[in-house]
Design a protein around this motif. Structure first.
Motif, PDB file in Angstrom:
ATOM      1  N   GLY A  25      11.943 -49.231 -33.903  1.00  0.00           N
ATOM      2  CA  GLY A  25      10.815 -49.690 -33.080  1.00  0.00           C
ATOM      3  C   GLY A  25      10.004 -48.526 -32.534  1.00  0.00           C
ATOM      4  N   ILE A  26      10.686 -47.461 -32.083  1.00  0.00           N
ATOM      5  CA  ILE A  26       9.986 -46.297 -31.516  1.00  0.00           C
ATOM      6  C   ILE A  26       9.068 -45.673 -32.571  1.00  0.00           C
ATOM      7  N   PHE A  27       9.595 -45.489 -33.795  1.00  0.00           N
ATOM      8  CA  PHE A  27       8.782 -44.857 -34.842  1.00  0.00           C
ATOM      9  C   PHE A  27       7.639 -45.760 -35.309  1.00  0.00           C
ATOM     10  N   LEU A  28       7.900 -47.091 -35.322  1.00  0.00           N
ATOM     11  CA  LEU A  28       6.851 -48.004 -35.787  1.00  0.00           C
ATOM     12  C   LEU A  28       5.801 -48.270 -34.710  1.00  0.00           C
ATOM     13  N   SER A  29       6.172 -48.005 -33.442  1.00  0.00           N
ATOM     14  CA  SER A  29       5.224 -48.291 -32.356  1.00  0.00           C
ATOM     15  C   SER A  29       4.039 -47.334 -32.378  1.00  0.00           C
ATOM     16  N   LEU A  30       4.223 -46.195 -33.052  1.00  0.00           N
ATOM     17  CA  LEU A  30       3.119 -45.214 -33.106  1.00  0.00           C
ATOM     18  C   LEU A  30       2.147 -45.613 -34.225  1.00  0.00           C
ATOM     19  N   ASN A  31       1.542 -46.772 -34.034  1.00  0.00           N
ATOM     20  CA  ASN A  31       0.642 -47.305 -35.046  1.00  0.00           C
ATOM     21  C   ASN A  31      -0.803 -46.942 -34.669  1.00  0.00           C
ATOM     22  N   PRO A  32      -1.474 -46.094 -35.459  1.00  0.00           N
ATOM     23  CA  PRO A  32      -2.806 -45.619 -35.067  1.00  0.00           C
ATOM     24  C   PRO A  32      -3.817 -46.731 -34.788  1.00  0.00           C
ATOM     25  N   SER A  33      -3.759 -47.828 -35.567  1.00  0.00           N
ATOM     26  CA  SER A  33      -4.774 -48.867 -35.366  1.00  0.00           C
ATOM     27  C   SER A  33      -4.591 -49.570 -34.017  1.00  0.00           C
ATOM     28  N   THR A  34      -3.351 -49.876 -33.645  1.00  0.00           N
ATOM     29  CA  THR A  34      -3.100 -50.531 -32.356  1.00  0.00           C
ATOM     30  C   THR A  34      -3.481 -49.598 -31.200  1.00  0.00           C
ATOM     31  N   LEU A  35      -3.110 -48.311 -31.338  1.00  0.00           N
ATOM     32  CA  LEU A  35      -3.440 -47.328 -30.290  1.00  0.00           C
ATOM     33  C   LEU A  35      -4.951 -47.223 -30.117  1.00  0.00           C
ATOM     34  N   ALA A  36      -5.687 -47.213 -31.247  1.00  0.00           N
ATOM     35  CA  ALA A  36      -7.151 -47.076 -31.200  1.00  0.00           C
ATOM     36  C   ALA A  36      -7.780 -48.284 -30.521  1.00  0.00           C
ATOM     37  N   ILE A  37      -7.335 -49.482 -30.876  1.00  0.00           N
ATOM     38  CA  ILE A  37      -7.932 -50.700 -30.305  1.00  0.00           C
ATOM     39  C   ILE A  37      -7.636 -50.784 -28.805  1.00  0.00           C
ATOM     40  N   PHE A  38      -6.394 -50.459 -28.420  1.00  0.00           N
ATOM     41  CA  PHE A  38      -6.039 -50.541 -26.995  1.00  0.00           C
ATOM     42  C   PHE A  38      -6.811 -49.493 -26.183  1.00  0.00           C
ATOM     43  N   SER A  39      -6.961 -48.285 -26.751  1.00  0.00           N
ATOM     44  CA  SER A  39      -7.735 -47.243 -26.051  1.00  0.00           C
ATOM     45  C   SER A  39      -9.183 -47.698 -25.887  1.00  0.00           C
ATOM     46  N   ALA A  40      -9.740 -48.325 -26.936  1.00  0.00           N
ATOM     47  CA  ALA A  40     -11.123 -48.805 -26.858  1.00  0.00           C
ATOM     48  C   ALA A  40     -11.252 -49.902 -25.809  1.00  0.00           C
ATOM     49  N   LEU A  41     -10.216 -50.747 -25.712  1.00  0.00           N
ATOM     50  CA  LEU A  41     -10.230 -51.817 -24.706  1.00  0.00           C
ATOM     51  C   LEU A  41     -10.229 -51.230 -23.293  1.00  0.00           C
ATOM     52  N   LEU A  42      -9.377 -50.216 -23.081  1.00  0.00           N
ATOM     53  CA  LEU A  42      -9.305 -49.576 -21.761  1.00  0.00           C
ATOM     54  C   LEU A  42     -10.609 -48.844 -21.441  1.00  0.00           C
ATOM     55  N   ALA A  43     -11.161 -48.173 -22.462  1.00  0.00           N
ATOM     56  CA  ALA A  43     -12.430 -47.455 -22.256  1.00  0.00           C
ATOM     57  C   ALA A  43     -13.542 -48.452 -21.932  1.00  0.00           C
ATOM     58  N   GLY A  44     -13.563 -49.589 -22.641  1.00  0.00           N
ATOM     59  CA  GLY A  44     -14.560 -50.629 -22.389  1.00  0.00           C
ATOM     60  C   GLY A  44     -14.428 -51.185 -20.990  1.00  0.00           C
ATOM     61  N   SER A  45     -13.184 -51.351 -20.546  1.00  0.00           N
ATOM     62  CA  SER A  45     -12.912 -51.873 -19.210  1.00  0.00           C
ATOM     63  C   SER A  45     -13.408 -50.908 -18.135  1.00  0.00           C
ATOM     64  N   LEU A  46     -13.205 -49.618 -18.382  1.00  0.00           N
ATOM     65  CA  LEU A  46     -13.694 -48.582 -17.443  1.00  0.00           C
ATOM     66  C   LEU A  46     -15.213 -48.547 -17.448  1.00  0.00           C
ATOM     67  N   GLY A  47     -15.788 -48.639 -18.656  1.00  0.00           N
ATOM     68  CA  GLY A  47     -17.247 -48.588 -18.808  1.00  0.00           C
ATOM     69  C   GLY A  47     -17.939 -49.742 -18.117  1.00  0.00           C
ATOM     70  N   LYS A  48     -17.283 -50.892 -18.072  1.00  0.00           N
ATOM     71  CA  LYS A  48     -17.855 -52.081 -17.421  1.00  0.00           C
ATOM     72  C   LYS A  48     -17.769 -51.975 -15.898  1.00  0.00           C
ATOM     73  N   GLY A  49     -17.033 -50.978 -15.408  1.00  0.00           N
ATOM     74  CA  GLY A  49     -16.879 -50.785 -13.968  1.00  0.00           C
ATOM     75  C   GLY A  49     -15.963 -51.816 -13.325  1.00  0.00           C
ATOM     76  N   HIS A  50     -14.962 -52.305 -14.102  1.00  0.00           N
ATOM     77  CA  HIS A  50     -14.030 -53.289 -13.555  1.00  0.00           C
ATOM     78  C   HIS A  50     -13.173 -52.691 -12.446  1.00  0.00           C
ATOM     79  N   SER A  51     -12.730 -53.568 -11.534  1.00  0.00           N
ATOM     80  CA  SER A  51     -11.823 -53.117 -10.472  1.00  0.00           C
ATOM     81  C   SER A  51     -10.426 -52.912 -11.083  1.00  0.00           C
TER      82      SER A  51
END
Lengths: 84, 232
Positions: free
Chosen positions: B14-40
């Motif tokens: 699980g540890i080795f498979l969790s380092l999936n670039p596509s999931t990491l990229a989408i989640f980072s984009a989601l967090l960046a989008g959330s910050l960009g929207k100025g969410h609390s």
């Protein structure tokens, strides 16, 4: 007076599998560690990848064949050698 | 392989498979989008948790369904299917290893999928949209995670008696890096540095995933040839 060394197919399968796994793992680690230094060279990259493919396919084939034998035949006795 | 070693094996895989670039990229984009929207902070928690929970639930459901489906087969049929899965796993692992040398060549995500991801990470950034994004991410990650998940489910299915609860551990480990990224981002970690880390290491991540898939396939074959017994 002579003694025949008799082994079950399970013993042979076990020995073959362990050798295949250990050999392939060592070769893969060495290839990847040494190869990471030459990753920029396209020719070397192709050669390294082909070697990795070869090692993985060889080890997988051995394991696949032994698994197939075990599933199809179960346990059989094989004479592996004899001291006379 | 006792129950403890099977659990340890599932955790390491699980540890080795969790380092999936596509999931990491989408989640980072989601967090960046959330910050960009100025969410609390509360809203950011809601968005991230919706995404993580649905992703976890999908991984566990899919894995458990595979285990149950495999166990519905008779003993010999299960062994033959497992043999086929191990062969596919070894070949699939090699495709992932190829990504280490030539990342992203010969395939790309579809334009429609890219537009959907962009819409749900940047334009619409709310818990419901994050929930739908989680489903889209599970679908997008299927090409890279599908075969390893199938192979891991096969190992759990081959154990006597089989234990579907191991999938809960496996699912939790798969989303663990995303949880860590979220906690660190709430503590001030820059999302751009996460993206840079992902971009710099994506080849190595795919190599880890590939070698892990090959290892899991070999373990299936070791179980099938009688070298390894599995109990749980």
């Amino acid at each position: 007076m002579g003694t025949a060394l008799i082994a079950t197919s399970t013993d042979i399968i076990l020995e073959l599998s362990v050798r295949a796994i250990i050999g392939a793992s060592i070769a893969l680690v060495l290839l990847l560690v040494i190869g990471s230094a030459f990753r920029r060279n396209d020719k070397v990259k192709q050669l390294l990848f082909l070697l990795v493919v070869g090692i993985v396919l060889c080890a997988s084939s051995v394991l696949f064949a032994t698994a197939l034998v075990h599933i199809r035949q179960g346990d059989t006795f094989v004479i592996t050698g004899a001291h006379v | 392989m006792s129950d403890t070693s099977l659990l340890s094996f599932v955790v390491v895989v699980g540890i080795f498979l969790s380092l999936n670039p596509s999931t990491l990229a989408i989640f980072s984009a989601l967090l960046a989008g959330s910050l960009g929207k100025g969410h609390s902070k509360f809203e950011r928690h809601g968005v991230a948790m919706s995404f993580l929970l649905i992703l976890f639930a999908l991984y566990v459901t899919l894995g458990a369904a595979l285990i149950i489906a495999l166990n519905a087969l008779s003993g010999d049929a299960l062994k033959n299917v497992a043999l086929g899965i191990a062969a596919i796993g070894a070949l699939w692992g090699l495709i992932d290893v190829k990504e280490y040398y030539w990342y992203g060549k010969h395939h790309d995500i579809s334009i429609r999928l890219a537009k959907t991801l962009h819409h749900r990470t940047v334009k619409k950034n709310d818990p419901l949209s994050a929930l739908l994004l989680g489903i889209t991410t599970a679908y997008a990650a299927l090409p890279s995670l599908g075969v390893p998940l199938l192979a891991t489910s096969t190992i759990i299915a081959l154990a006597r008696p089989y234990n579907t609860n191991l999938m809960l551990v496996f699912g939790a480990i798969l989303v663990l890096p995303l949880i860590l990224i979220f906690i660190l981002s709430m503590r001030g970690l820059k999302i751009s540095s996460v993206m840079k880390w992902k971009e710099d290491s994506k080849g190595t991540f795919r190599l880890c995933m590939g070698l892990t898939t090959i290892l899991v396939s070999w373990v299936i074959l070791l179980i099938l040839n009688g070298s390894l017994g599995v109990t749980s």
